[in-house]
Scaffold this active site. Structure first.
Site, PDB file in Angstrom:
ATOM      1  N   ASN A  36       0.954  -1.369   0.128  1.00 23.63           N
ATOM      2  CA  ASN A  36      -0.021  -0.073   0.081  1.00 23.63           C
ATOM      3  C   ASN A  36       0.939   1.181   0.124  1.00 23.63           C
ATOM      4  OD1 ASN A  36       0.288   0.855   2.832  1.00 23.63           O
ATOM      5  ND2 ASN A  36      -0.283  -1.018   3.072  1.00 23.63           N
ATOM      6  N   ILE A  71      -3.098  -7.121  14.697  1.00 24.40           N
ATOM      7  CA  ILE A  71      -1.855  -6.764  15.717  1.00 24.40           C
ATOM      8  C   ILE A  71      -2.273  -6.160  16.840  1.00 24.40           C
ATOM      9  CG2 ILE A  71       0.314  -5.849  15.919  1.00 24.40           C
ATOM     10  CD1 ILE A  71       0.799  -6.189  12.929  1.00 24.40           C
ATOM     11  N   LYS A  90     -14.156   1.177  14.724  1.00 20.22           N
ATOM     12  CA  LYS A  90     -12.884   0.337  14.875  1.00 20.22           C
ATOM     13  C   LYS A  90     -12.296   0.602  16.488  1.00 20.22           C
ATOM     14  CE  LYS A  90     -10.953   0.441  10.426  1.00 20.22           C
ATOM     15  NZ  LYS A  90     -10.233   0.940   9.100  1.00 20.22           N
ATOM     16  N   LYS A  96     -11.573  -3.014  18.147  1.00 19.94           N
ATOM     17  CA  LYS A  96     -10.130  -3.521  18.076  1.00 19.94           C
ATOM     18  C   LYS A  96      -9.728  -3.328  19.690  1.00 19.94           C
ATOM     19  CE  LYS A  96      -8.835  -2.637  13.385  1.00 19.94           C
ATOM     20  NZ  LYS A  96      -7.653  -3.236  12.967  1.00 19.94           N
TER      21      LYS A  96
HETATM   22  O1  PMT Z   1       3.016   6.061   6.496  1.00 18.04           O
HETATM   23  P1  PMT Z   1       2.483   7.361   5.961  1.00 18.04           P
HETATM   24  O2  PMT Z   1       2.629   7.639   4.405  1.00 18.04           O
HETATM   25  O3  PMT Z   1       2.976   8.591   6.806  1.00 18.04           O
HETATM   26  O4  PMT Z   1       0.839   7.557   6.012  1.00 18.04           O
HETATM   27  C1  PMT Z   1       0.438   7.409   7.569  1.00 18.04           C
HETATM   28  C2  PMT Z   1      -0.955   6.458   7.452  1.00 18.04           C
HETATM   29  C3  PMT Z   1      -2.038   7.378   6.868  1.00 18.04           C
HETATM   30  C4  PMT Z   1      -0.485   5.223   6.859  1.00 18.04           C
HETATM   31  C5  PMT Z   1      -1.131   6.389   8.957  1.00 18.04           C
HETATM   32  O5  PMT Z   1      -1.459   7.732   9.664  1.00 18.04           O
HETATM   33  C6  PMT Z   1      -2.465   5.491   9.070  1.00 18.04           C
HETATM   34  O6  PMT Z   1      -3.468   5.922   9.026  1.00 18.04           O
HETATM   35  N1  PMT Z   1      -2.377   3.953   9.410  1.00 18.04           N
HETATM   36  C7  PMT Z   1      -3.512   3.346   9.487  1.00 18.04           C
HETATM   37  C8  PMT Z   1      -3.772   2.619   8.323  1.00 18.04           C
HETATM   38  C9  PMT Z   1      -5.011   1.874   8.129  1.00 18.04           C
HETATM   39  O7  PMT Z   1      -5.842   2.184   7.123  1.00 18.04           O
HETATM   40  O8  PMT Z   1      -5.040   1.201   9.193  1.00 18.04           O
HETATM   41  P2  PMT Z   1      -6.631   0.364   9.410  1.00 18.04           P
HETATM   42  O9  PMT Z   1      -7.828   0.925   9.290  1.00 18.04           O
HETATM   43  O10 PMT Z   1      -6.362  -1.067   8.354  1.00 18.04           O
HETATM   44  O11 PMT Z   1      -6.375  -0.270  10.925  1.00 18.04           O
HETATM   45  C10 PMT Z   1      -6.903   0.344  11.787  1.00 18.04           C
HETATM   46  C11 PMT Z   1      -5.564   0.149  13.057  1.00 18.04           C
HETATM   47  O12 PMT Z   1      -5.356  -1.358  13.035  1.00 18.04           O
HETATM   48  C12 PMT Z   1      -4.365   0.718  12.472  1.00 18.04           C
HETATM   49  O13 PMT Z   1      -3.843   1.264  13.609  1.00 18.04           O
HETATM   50  C13 PMT Z   1      -3.504  -0.379  12.049  1.00 18.04           C
HETATM   51  O14 PMT Z   1      -2.078  -0.234  12.361  1.00 18.04           O
HETATM   52  C14 PMT Z   1      -4.092  -1.612  12.912  1.00 18.04           C
HETATM   53  N2  PMT Z   1      -4.055  -3.146  12.405  1.00 18.04           N
HETATM   54  C15 PMT Z   1      -4.665  -3.127  11.289  1.00 18.04           C
HETATM   55  C16 PMT Z   1      -4.816  -4.339  10.503  1.00 18.04           C
HETATM   56  C17 PMT Z   1      -3.884  -5.453  11.235  1.00 18.04           C
HETATM   57  N3  PMT Z   1      -3.917  -6.715  10.843  1.00 18.04           N
HETATM   58  N4  PMT Z   1      -3.373  -5.080  12.336  1.00 18.04           N
HETATM   59  C18 PMT Z   1      -3.284  -3.873  12.901  1.00 18.04           C
HETATM   60  O15 PMT Z   1      -2.648  -3.693  14.015  1.00 18.04           O
END
Ligand code: PMT
Length: 393
Positions: free
Chosen positions: A204, A302, A332, A336
């Site tokens: 991504n 995670i 979320k 979570k």
């Molecule tokens: O890296 P940059 O270019 O600076 O951009 C920053 C960012 C936009 C990536 C960052 O600020 C951000 O928003 N990160 C979360 C991205 C996301 O879409 O997360 P999610 O909605 O898929 O997941 C929600 C939360 O669960 C997040 O804290 C993620 O780290 C965590 N997660 C998700 C899936 C997984 N299998 N394990 C996790 O821990």
């Protein structure tokens, strides 16, 4: 921000050109002061070109305002960095000497002073150098580096000037009043890469910038910070322990393997799914079919696993969303087990792989919108909010 870059004599002086460039890239107004020895290694002309301002080296400059350039520069600077800082300049600073422009304006300034030492490893280990350093630290001078590695003299050890990107990010991180000494902070950053075959992967657009900025801001509080990151091109913030991973499974193992964790911040964009069985050899295009089907399986969550730990760390998450931002983020947070989530609006010029970001923080008892800001500045504001919410808990 106005930063005065002092350069003392040493082979690492050439790295100061990159430091000036990085600071200028970040919008900093830079002035350069060279010691006499530094001018043997880098030319005032090249530094003038990169800084966009005249370079000073003489204490007695008839052309400078009222001949008092040291006072004017000392007042002008918001911060002073000496990089590289030679054994000689450290000794002169420690002893309060004022025998050239650089040491004079360091005595005359009220701005915070940082040094990035660079010297041969034996010189660095010498008790005289270490005593001078202790004196400077006791007076509040910040020390970045040195790094270890192969030195210009061919020896291997501590004494290399820290990389300009690391020095720049430390200087740009805004100061914080938060004190987290003794706390352990674990942060994930960047995107994961899920292999399809030996040469392809699902990834991504996360660059890691947000997570790295948070790691620098957390480190500035005095906390012990571990940064677990997917592939990226960023320099590790000074003082941060970095663990590199590729896949979500590797990130999961690295995070759960951390035994000390008071605060967890999940800034990584972790792939929700991985290819069930990556091909052992490069997948070939065939003539007879126009489609290729990949079977994906869910990756472990995670942050959810961290939130189940006992004792539970304070858990901070991010939710990058393209629509219904706040609703998705609130949901979320609850599903979570996250204590505080940053709802992160995604568009072409925001969040992923951009220098700045805008988020709304959501926790059990409140919400707060943070205006668009450079990621380093936003990270410090978020650490300050996290600190307040932890105190309220
Ligand atoms: O890296 P940059 O270019 O600076 O951009 C920053 C960012 C936009 C990536 C960052 O600020 C951000 O928003 N990160 C979360 C991205 C996301 O879409 O997360 P999610 O909605 O898929 O997941 C929600 C939360 O669960 C997040 O804290 C993620 O780290 C965590 N997660 C998700 C899936 C997984 N299998 N394990 C996790 O821990």
């Amino acid at each position: 921000m106005r930063i005065l870059v002092g350069i003392s004599g040493g082979i690492a002086a050439y790295k100061a050109i990159t430091l000036v460039r990085r600071l200028r890239d970040a919008g900093v107004d830079v002035r350069v002061v060279l010691t006499e020895a530094a001018a043997q290694f880098v030319t005032p002309l090249s530094l003038q070109a990169v800084s966009g301002a005249p370079v000073r080296s003489s204490l007695f400059d008839a052309e400078a305002e009222a001949g008092m350039d040291h006072i004017a520069l000392a007042r002008w600077a918001d911060q002073i960095i000496v990089a590289p800082a030679s054994a000689d300049v450290l000794a002169r600073m420690a002893n309060g000497m004022a025998n050239d422009l650089l040491t004079t304006l360091i005595l005359a300034t009220e701005a915070p002073v940082t040094v990035a030492p660079a010297m041969n490893r034996h010189m660095w280990a010498h008790p005289a150098v270490q005593a001078n350093l202790a004196t400077l630290k006791a007076r509040g001078v910040r020390v970045i580096g040195p790094a270890s590695g192969v030195q210009a003299c061919g020896e291997v050890g501590a004494g290399r000037m820290e990389e300009p990107e690391i020095i720049a990010s430390a200087l740009l991180a805004p100061p914080t009043a938060v004190r987290w000494q003794g706390r352990h902070v674990v942060i994930t950053a960047g995107g994961t890469q899920e292999p399809i075959d030996p040469v392809r992967f699902i990834a991504n657009r996360s660059s890691g910038k947000m997570g790295f900025a948070l790691a620098a801001a957390a480190q500035a509080t005095g906390a012990a910070v571990t940064l677990i990151c997917g592939p990226n091109a960023l320099a590790t913030p000074a003082g941060v322990t970095r663990v590199d991973v590729h896949t979500a499974l590797e990130m999961h193992a690295a995070v759960l393997g951390q035994d000390k964790m008071d605060v967890f911040i999940g800034a990584a964009a972790v792939a929700d799914y991985r290819v069930a069985q990556p091909a052992p050899q490069k997948i070939k295009k065939t003539r007879d079919t126009d489609t290729l089907t990949l079977t994906l399986v869910k990756n472990p969550d995670i942050i959810h696993a961290v939130a189940q730990r006992s004792p539970k760390p304070f858990v901070v998450g991010f939710a990058a969303e393209t629509e219904q931002l706040l609703q998705h983020a609130r949901q979320k947070r609850i599903t979570k087990g996250i204590d505080l989530i940053c709802a992160n609006r995604v568009d072409d010029n925001l969040a992923f792989d951009q220098p700045d970001n805008a988020v709304t923080a959501i926790w059990a008892n409140g919400e707060r919108a943070f205006a668009r800001a450079e990621k380093a500045a936003l990270a410090t504001q978020l650490i300050e909010l996290i600190d307040k919410v932890i105190e309220q808990d």
